[in-house]
Scaffold this motif. Structure first.
Motif, mmCIF file in Angstrom:
data_model
loop_
_atom_site.group_PDB
_atom_site.id
_atom_site.type_symbol
_atom_site.label_atom_id
_atom_site.label_comp_id
_atom_site.label_asym_id
_atom_site.label_seq_id
_atom_site.Cartn_x
_atom_site.Cartn_y
_atom_site.Cartn_z
ATOM 1 N N PHE A 37 43.185 46.980 53.439
ATOM 2 C CA PHE A 37 43.582 46.279 52.213
ATOM 3 C C PHE A 37 44.375 45.046 52.657
ATOM 4 N N ASP A 38 43.683 43.921 52.800
ATOM 5 C CA ASP A 38 44.340 42.733 53.365
ATOM 6 C C ASP A 38 44.063 41.464 52.563
ATOM 7 N N ARG A 39 43.731 41.622 51.293
ATOM 8 C CA ARG A 39 43.503 40.477 50.412
ATOM 9 C C ARG A 39 44.178 40.745 49.075
ATOM 10 N N MET A 40 44.574 39.681 48.379
ATOM 11 C CA MET A 40 45.101 39.863 47.030
ATOM 12 C C MET A 40 43.977 40.320 46.113
ATOM 13 N N ILE A 41 44.275 41.319 45.307
ATOM 14 C CA ILE A 41 43.286 41.891 44.391
ATOM 15 C C ILE A 41 43.853 41.847 42.979
ATOM 16 N N GLU A 42 43.108 41.264 42.068
ATOM 17 C CA GLU A 42 43.543 41.190 40.673
ATOM 18 C C GLU A 42 43.115 42.441 39.912
ATOM 19 N N ILE A 43 43.906 42.804 38.926
ATOM 20 C CA ILE A 43 43.622 44.028 38.178
ATOM 21 C C ILE A 43 42.280 43.935 37.449
ATOM 22 N N GLU A 44 41.917 42.721 37.011
ATOM 23 C CA GLU A 44 40.635 42.549 36.323
ATOM 24 C C GLU A 44 39.461 42.869 37.249
ATOM 25 N N TRP A 45 39.630 42.610 38.539
ATOM 26 C CA TRP A 45 38.558 42.898 39.501
ATOM 27 C C TRP A 45 38.380 44.408 39.672
ATOM 28 N N LEU A 46 39.494 45.123 39.692
ATOM 29 C CA LEU A 46 39.410 46.585 39.769
ATOM 30 C C LEU A 46 38.730 47.155 38.530
ATOM 31 N N ASP A 76 28.655 38.547 43.026
ATOM 32 C CA ASP A 76 28.294 37.545 42.012
ATOM 33 C C ASP A 76 29.459 37.294 41.054
ATOM 34 N N TYR A 77 30.138 38.367 40.669
ATOM 35 C CA TYR A 77 31.268 38.269 39.745
ATOM 36 C C TYR A 77 32.411 37.447 40.340
ATOM 37 N N LEU A 78 32.623 37.579 41.646
ATOM 38 C CA LEU A 78 33.770 36.935 42.307
ATOM 39 C C LEU A 78 33.461 35.539 42.844
ATOM 40 N N LYS A 79 32.224 35.087 42.713
ATOM 41 C CA LYS A 79 31.840 33.825 43.359
ATOM 42 C C LYS A 79 32.686 32.638 42.930
ATOM 43 N N ASP A 80 33.060 32.563 41.672
ATOM 44 C CA ASP A 80 33.871 31.429 41.224
ATOM 45 C C ASP A 80 35.368 31.735 41.271
ATOM 46 N N LYS A 81 35.728 32.930 41.790
ATOM 47 C CA LYS A 81 37.126 33.333 41.872
ATOM 48 C C LYS A 81 37.620 33.348 43.321
ATOM 49 N N VAL A 82 36.721 33.670 44.237
ATOM 50 C CA VAL A 82 37.045 33.703 45.665
ATOM 51 C C VAL A 82 35.986 32.857 46.365
ATOM 52 N N ILE A 83 36.351 31.665 46.772
ATOM 53 C CA ILE A 83 35.365 30.687 47.254
ATOM 54 C C ILE A 83 34.808 31.060 48.630
ATOM 55 N N SER A 84 35.666 31.477 49.549
ATOM 56 C CA SER A 84 35.229 31.806 50.905
ATOM 57 C C SER A 84 34.342 33.048 50.912
ATOM 58 N N ASP A 85 33.178 32.938 51.553
ATOM 59 C CA ASP A 85 32.264 34.082 51.642
ATOM 60 C C ASP A 85 32.926 35.255 52.358
ATOM 61 N N ASP A 86 33.675 34.975 53.432
ATOM 62 C CA ASP A 86 34.315 36.035 54.192
ATOM 63 C C ASP A 86 35.405 36.723 53.376
ATOM 64 N N ASN A 87 36.238 35.936 52.693
ATOM 65 C CA ASN A 87 37.294 36.519 51.858
ATOM 66 C C ASN A 87 36.701 37.324 50.704
ATOM 67 N N ARG A 88 35.612 36.792 50.127
ATOM 68 C CA ARG A 88 34.981 37.498 49.004
ATOM 69 C C ARG A 88 34.403 38.836 49.472
ATOM 70 N N LYS A 89 33.801 38.846 50.649
ATOM 71 C CA LYS A 89 33.258 40.095 51.207
ATOM 72 C C LYS A 89 34.372 41.117 51.408
ATOM 73 N N LYS A 90 35.525 40.661 51.901
ATOM 74 C CA LYS A 90 36.654 41.563 52.117
ATOM 75 C C LYS A 90 37.190 42.095 50.792
ATOM 76 N N CYS A 91 37.224 41.250 49.772
ATOM 77 C CA CYS A 91 37.657 41.704 48.442
ATOM 78 C C CYS A 91 36.704 42.759 47.897
ATOM 79 N N VAL A 92 35.415 42.515 48.051
ATOM 80 C CA VAL A 92 34.410 43.476 47.585
ATOM 81 C C VAL A 92 34.584 44.809 48.308
#
Length: 235
Positions: free
Chosen positions: A6-15, A37-53
């Motif tokens: 768990f190494d990225r900020m996570i918003e409650i709406e994403w959960l 797809d949902y996070l594409k306009d919220k987390v721009i970096s592909d690597d960061n978005r993958k970690k959030c997912v």
């Protein structure tokens, strides 16, 4: 060596979105794609978005087999819960998924029992004692703490300092008992003292009001008297 995970900020709406997707889809690949797809306009970096997912799916989907029954119970509770109760359910699931989350909320709870605010650096140093001075830990701790700020579990007072927020009221006793069950499983407790049940360190953002009758009515928990202690155990 334990994995941080768990190494990225996570918003409650994403959960909440993760639960929404999981309610209609069980294939992990499809769930990950929909979250991406949902996070594409919220987390721009592909690597960061993958970690959030990965964090989101680790919380709700790719659950260890030993906790799958709790995840199924969480889904049923979640679908009828209000916003505050859904936060406690997400909180409980993150305890099961991430040991570092457990250690952080336990540390913060201890600090806020004694005072109204705390320094992120203090939490980090205490987590270093358990997890070692790793770069992953250094980055994870503030991101988890600032996730809690976004969830309104705590408030940012000034840079590097957070403080108590208003207690979050929980009215559904089944969700309160679910939290206790998750707490005992994630912290590897065979029992806890009933007289501490409403003020456990990891429950610091929430106002709990569990009574003995509630434990008696539970299918998952029991009350056991030992000497002068009243203990909550697994049924």
């Amino acid at each position: 060596m334990q994995k941080v995970g768990f190494d990225r900020m996570i918003e409650i709406e994403w959960l909440n979105k993760t639960v929404e997707i999981y309610n209609k889809e069980s294939d992990i690949k499809i769930i990950k794609q929909e979250l991406n797809d949902y996070l594409k306009d919220k987390v721009i970096s592909d690597d960061n978005r993958k970690k959030c997912v990965n964090i989101l799916t680790s919380t709700w989907v790719s659950m260890p087999d030993e906790f799958s029954n709790l995840r199924d119970k969480a889904i049923k509770l979640y679908n009828d819960a209000n916003e505050n109760e859904r936060l406690l359910i997400n909180w409980s699931m993150m305890m099961l998924a991430f040991p570092i989350f457990c250690d952080i909320i336990d540390t913060i709870g201890k600090l806020l029992y004694l005072q109204d605010d705390f320094a992120i650096k203090t939490v980090l140093n205490r987590i270093y004692d358990k997890w070692g001075e790793r770069s992953t830990v250094k980055y994870a701790v503030p991101r988890i703490i600032y996730s809690m700020v976004q969830w309104k579990a705590i408030e940012k007072k000034k840079p590097g300092i957070c403080q108590k927020a208003n207690l979050i009221a929980i009215d559904n006793i089944d969700i309160e008992l679910f939290f206790i069950e998750c707490y005992m499983r994630s912290f590897k407790k065979d029992y806890i003292n009933f007289y501490e049940v409403n003020k456990l360190n990891p429950s610091f953002p929430f106002r709990l009001s569990i009574r003995t009758i509630d434990i008696h009515n539970s299918d998952s928990l029991n009350l056991y008297k030992a000497n002068n202690n009243l203990l909550i155990t697994f049924a």
